[in-house]
Design a protein around this motif. Structure first.
Motif, mmCIF file in Angstrom:
data_model
loop_
_atom_site.group_PDB
_atom_site.id
_atom_site.type_symbol
_atom_site.label_atom_id
_atom_site.label_comp_id
_atom_site.label_asym_id
_atom_site.label_seq_id
_atom_site.Cartn_x
_atom_site.Cartn_y
_atom_site.Cartn_z
ATOM 1 N N ARG A 1 -5.562 -12.424 -4.504
ATOM 2 C CA ARG A 1 -5.502 -11.137 -3.805
ATOM 3 C C ARG A 1 -5.864 -10.174 -5.163
ATOM 4 O O ARG A 1 -5.173 -9.362 -5.844
ATOM 5 C CB ARG A 1 -4.029 -10.975 -4.054
ATOM 6 C CG ARG A 1 -3.680 -9.701 -3.241
ATOM 7 C CD ARG A 1 -2.094 -9.594 -2.472
ATOM 8 N NE ARG A 1 -2.118 -10.434 -1.227
ATOM 9 C CZ ARG A 1 -1.654 -11.478 -1.122
ATOM 10 N NH1 ARG A 1 -0.904 -12.367 -1.830
ATOM 11 N NH2 ARG A 1 -1.584 -12.199 0.176
ATOM 12 N N HIS A 2 -7.187 -10.121 -5.368
ATOM 13 C CA HIS A 2 -7.867 -9.748 -6.581
ATOM 14 C C HIS A 2 -8.233 -8.385 -6.375
ATOM 15 O O HIS A 2 -8.609 -7.498 -7.266
ATOM 16 C CB HIS A 2 -9.009 -10.280 -7.070
ATOM 17 C CG HIS A 2 -10.266 -10.485 -5.809
ATOM 18 N ND1 HIS A 2 -11.221 -9.602 -5.883
ATOM 19 C CD2 HIS A 2 -10.554 -11.199 -4.977
ATOM 20 C CE1 HIS A 2 -11.902 -9.778 -5.039
ATOM 21 N NE2 HIS A 2 -11.453 -10.740 -4.307
ATOM 22 N N MET A 3 -8.272 -7.674 -5.090
ATOM 23 C CA MET A 3 -8.282 -6.336 -4.741
ATOM 24 C C MET A 3 -7.143 -5.516 -4.510
ATOM 25 O O MET A 3 -7.130 -4.292 -3.966
ATOM 26 C CB MET A 3 -9.479 -6.161 -3.493
ATOM 27 C CG MET A 3 -10.611 -6.868 -3.692
ATOM 28 S SD MET A 3 -11.432 -5.893 -4.912
ATOM 29 C CE MET A 3 -11.498 -4.402 -4.403
ATOM 30 N N GLY A 4 -5.768 -6.011 -4.739
ATOM 31 C CA GLY A 4 -4.716 -5.439 -4.703
ATOM 32 C C GLY A 4 -4.014 -5.081 -2.945
ATOM 33 O O GLY A 4 -4.760 -5.626 -2.297
ATOM 34 N N THR A 5 -3.409 -4.348 -2.997
ATOM 35 C CA THR A 5 -2.748 -3.935 -1.518
ATOM 36 C C THR A 5 -2.734 -2.724 -1.408
ATOM 37 O O THR A 5 -2.400 -2.165 -0.234
ATOM 38 C CB THR A 5 -1.278 -4.584 -1.526
ATOM 39 O OG1 THR A 5 -0.424 -3.859 -2.091
ATOM 40 C CG2 THR A 5 -1.188 -6.142 -2.081
ATOM 41 N N LEU A 6 -3.133 -1.910 -1.936
ATOM 42 C CA LEU A 6 -3.085 -0.393 -1.701
ATOM 43 C C LEU A 6 -4.012 -0.022 -0.542
ATOM 44 O O LEU A 6 -4.924 -0.502 -0.448
ATOM 45 C CB LEU A 6 -3.668 0.630 -2.985
ATOM 46 C CG LEU A 6 -3.424 1.868 -2.943
ATOM 47 C CD1 LEU A 6 -1.818 2.291 -3.183
ATOM 48 C CD2 LEU A 6 -4.297 2.856 -3.840
#
Length: 370
Positions: free
Chosen positions: A256-261
């Motif tokens: 999950r290296h791009m975050g969740t925003l």
């Protein structure tokens, strides 16, 4: 540094005014504004922020001018099933009040008031948005004598608290790991444009993501501060929060290296919160481990934690649907299906006083994963 959307470009009056306000705040902050402060402005600046302006937000169809649909608008059976759990919670905690945070269109309050009847002596909605408050007052007119509104928490609360998709809208800090070094991401002005800028920081996520890769993620100090404040003021009762998110082991997983925003507008998602601020929602998934720890440290232990699908089934949604139409069943199925809202959305409950085997968590409780 990547720039987005000219501050002075033509657009809606809301976006133009909000960009001007952001630019002023960036300048006042010395040229760099932490993302959580930008997100607070974009969502809650009086009269301009997404939740503070008069645009339509909640609705089931893009053609309605809405931006997204929540479970209470999707199906009335969400509220009816939740009501069974809240009734049990009021009985077990000896309380007669419901406190709802961020009541949206008022759809959930309407179903809860109808299902719970006289068991609810008073229903208080904590709502920051004047436009949403007006919409709620219209929707809840039949219960005008029992519903009241507040803009902040009182010194003490006795009752059962509920919040559907509230925690995901609380401002987050963005952290970026580049070349093994952690930075906090903020907003600057670059040639009259809003732009990203990362600065080295001592802040860290609660779990260091494995691997050497660059990594973007969020931390949630505001949501956790809210939970601690709630814990301090809830003298009797329980709290139920429904939202999309993960325990921290999944939240900070290496993949999950791009975050969740994410942003939402017209029932479509986009990843750019710096474009057209005030015209779209900005959210981040909830770190449920952080919520549970903040509550526990403040003396409010976890009553249960489960997927929304499992919670609603435990609460009796299948029985409620026995006499429903086919269209009603199809809509309600989206609430429990794993590939829809059933798995991604979770329910976490916190309690004041003795533990009890709560209805919604009797099967499939995942508290051990937090």
């Amino acid at each position: 540094m990547r720039d987005n959307g000219a501050v002075n470009q033509h657009g809606s009056s809301v976006t133009t005014a909000l960009r001007k306000l952001v630019a002023e705040q960036v300048a006042r902050a010395g040229g760099w504004l932490p993302f959580d402060r930008y997100m607070a402005l974009a969502l809650y600046a009086p009269g301009l922020g997404y939740y503070a302006n008069t645009s339509r937000k909640f609705g089931s169809l893009p053609g309605s001018g809405s931006d997204f649909v929540t479970a209470p608008e999707m199906s009335p059976f969400f509220g009816r099933a939740l009501a069974a759990q809240l009734a049990e919670a009021m009985e077990r905690t000896g309380t007669q009040e419901i406190w709802e945070f961020g009541a949206g269109s008022g759809a959930l309050a309407r179903e809860l008031l109808q299902a719970l009847g006289e068991r609810v002596r008073r229903y208080t909605i904590v709502e920051l948005s004047a436009s949403l408050r007006e919409r709620q007052q219209e929707a809840l007119q039949p219960w005008a004598g029992r519903v009241q509104w507040a803009s902040e928490l009182p010194a003490t609360i006795e009752g059962v608290v509920v919040g559907n998709e509230v925690l995901d809208a609380m401002p987050v800090k963005l952290l970026s790991r580049k070349g093994g070094v952690w930075h906090e991401r903020g907003v600057v002005l670059a040639e009259d444009r809003l732009a990203w800028d990362d600065r080295a920081t001592e802040l860290r996520p609660p779990v260091e993501p494995a691997g050497p890769q660059d990594y973007l993620t969020e931390i949630h100090p505001q949501a956790q501060a809210f939970i601690r404040t709630l814990a301090e003021r809830l003298v009797a009762g329980a709290a139920f929060f429904i939202d999309y998110g993960f325990p921290e082991a999944e939240y900070y997983h290496p993949q999950r290296h791009m975050g969740t925003l994410m942003c939402h507008r017209g029932h479509m998602a986009d990843p750019d919160p710096l474009e057209t601020p005030g015209e779209k929602d900005i959210t981040a998934h909830v770190d449920f481990t952080g919520i549970a720890l903040a509550a526990q440290e403040a003396g409010l232990p976890t009553l249960g934690y489960a997927t929304q699908g499992r919670f609603l089934l435990n609460a009796g949604i299948a029985d409620l649907l026995q006499d429903a139409t086919q269209a009603e069943r199809i809509a309600a199925q989206r609430l429990v299906a794993e590939h829809e809202m059933g798995e991604l959305f979770k329910v976490i409950a916190l309690h004041r006083g003795p533990f009890w085997d709560a209805l919604g968590f009797r099967q499939g409780d995942r508290t051990h994963t937090l």
